[in-house]
Design a protein around this motif. Structure first.
Motif, short mmCIF file in Angstrom:
data_model
loop_
_atom_site.label_atom_id
_atom_site.label_comp_id
_atom_site.label_asym_id
_atom_site.label_seq_id
_atom_site.Cartn_x
_atom_site.Cartn_y
_atom_site.Cartn_z
N GLN A 1 11.17 1.31 13.11
CA GLN A 1 10.85 2.07 11.75
C GLN A 1 10.97 1.19 10.50
OE1 GLN A 1 13.01 3.14 14.37
NE2 GLN A 1 11.67 4.35 15.23
N ARG B 1 8.10 0.33 7.93
CA ARG B 1 8.40 0.56 6.58
C ARG B 1 8.13 -0.61 5.65
NH1 ARG B 1 13.91 1.84 5.62
NH2 ARG B 1 14.01 -0.32 5.25
N GLY C 1 5.46 4.36 11.80
CA GLY C 1 6.49 3.91 12.83
C GLY C 1 7.44 4.97 13.07
N ALA C 2 7.10 6.33 12.83
CA ALA C 2 7.89 7.56 12.93
C ALA C 2 8.13 7.80 14.47
CB ALA C 2 7.62 8.75 11.98
#
Length: 322
Positions: free
Chosen positions: A24, A28, A93-94
């Motif tokens: 994640q 980000r 990337g969640a």
């Protein structure tokens, strides 16, 4: 500097500075999860060259990040079948996803229920399954972590016991998804082989025997020159792998064997220390060995290539993962 080169430098610096960053955080900060996702769904809209640059850097450090299965294969599968609702979460990337190809397990779809077992699946929260000419999403009844020699590439056994599926679209994209996965894997293998060469050269310069560096001995020079040729040839093969199935088969065969050879020669140059737990050389040999079975072994790639080029009329050998 080209975009792939810039991306390669950014990813290398990030992985060096934050080796323990989560997927994640990586997504980000650098945006790699959405690299192939179209811009309208929150991605970067990049192509195979950028994909290869990122994959090479991940392979160079034996990263466990799910770039191959989630950012490459799952994204391609979702785009191909029109499952756009999956893309924003994957791009951020969640969520992570893995793709199960028809040859990966013994699965059957009875109405809207999926039953069967996938012995070796790459890790991913969402499971996208190609079965009966369809692409479906299914939640496994059980996930059993699979102990592997290569701890940098986690695998799991997926068990489906009459679980309901969500139909995403037709399964006509399965060959393209597999070939794009092979292309990304080939780039990873190039990165790993390159790192093996760098380690071997560094050791050959510093290790002294009989009053001089072992790199001055002809036998060591020949080894390193041979590995350099393998790495550069593998880079060329990996760079073309995303074009079509023929180029994917070439890369799948050549890059796999080049990585195995580079990892083995790296240990040979290091000598005894190369097989100790404290030195990373053995980790690259393990990754090279496991990569050799990830989609199918080199000989299966060559058989597939022969069928495509020569039309030998024979049945295509069954492909398999570890």
């Amino acid at each position: 500097m080209s975009l792939p080169d810039e991306l390669r430098a950014v990813v290398r610096d990030y992985l060096a500075g934050r080796p323990a960053a989560s997927w994640q955080e990586f997504a980000r900060d650098v945006g790699v999860a959405g690299l192939l996702v179209p811009e309208e769904y929150g991605g970067a809209g990049c192509g195979p060259a950028e994909m290869a640059a990122v994959a090479e850097e991940l392979g160079r450090v034996l990263s466990p990040h799910p770039f191959l299965q989630s950012a490459v294969m799952a994204v391609e599968a979702a785009i191909a079948c029109g499952a756009a609702h999956l893309l924003p979460a994957l791009a951020e990337g969640a969520a992570t996803a893995t793709v199960v190809l028809p040859e990966d397990g013994d699965l059957r779809l009875e109405g809207e229920l999926l039953t069967g077992v996938v012995p070796y699946a790459l890790e991913g929260e969402l499971v996208l399954v190609y079965v009966d000419e369809l692409l479906v999403e299914a939640v496994p009844t059980r996930r059993e972590p699979h102990p592997t020699m290569d701890e940098s590439r986690p695998l799991a056994r997926l068990i489906f016991e009459s679980v309901p599926v969500r139909r995403l679209g037709d399964g006509s994209s399965q060959a393209r998804v597999r070939d794009l996965g092979i292309a990304a894997l080939a780039a990873e293998q190039v990165g790993g082989a390159q790192r093996c060469l760098e380690m071997a050269v560094e050791h050959a310069k510093g290790r002294r025997q009989f009053g001089r560096p072992i790199g001055s001995f002809q036998a060591i020079k020949h080894k390193l020159a041979d590995v350099l040729l393998l790495v550069e040839s593998a880079r060329s093969a990996a760079g073309a792998a995303a074009r079509d199935g023929v180029f994917a088969a070439i890369a799948g065969s050549y890059c796999t064997e080049a990585y195995l050879a580079a990892a083995g020669e790296n240990i040979q140059v290091h000598g005894g220390i190369g097989v100790t737990w404290e030195h990373p050389a053995h980790r690259y040999l393990k990754r090279a060995t496991s990569d050799a079975q990830l989609f199918c072994p080199p000989q299966t790639h060559r058989a597939r290539l022969a069928e495509r080029i020569f039309g030998n009329g024979g049945a295509r050998p069954a492909t398999h993962r570890r």
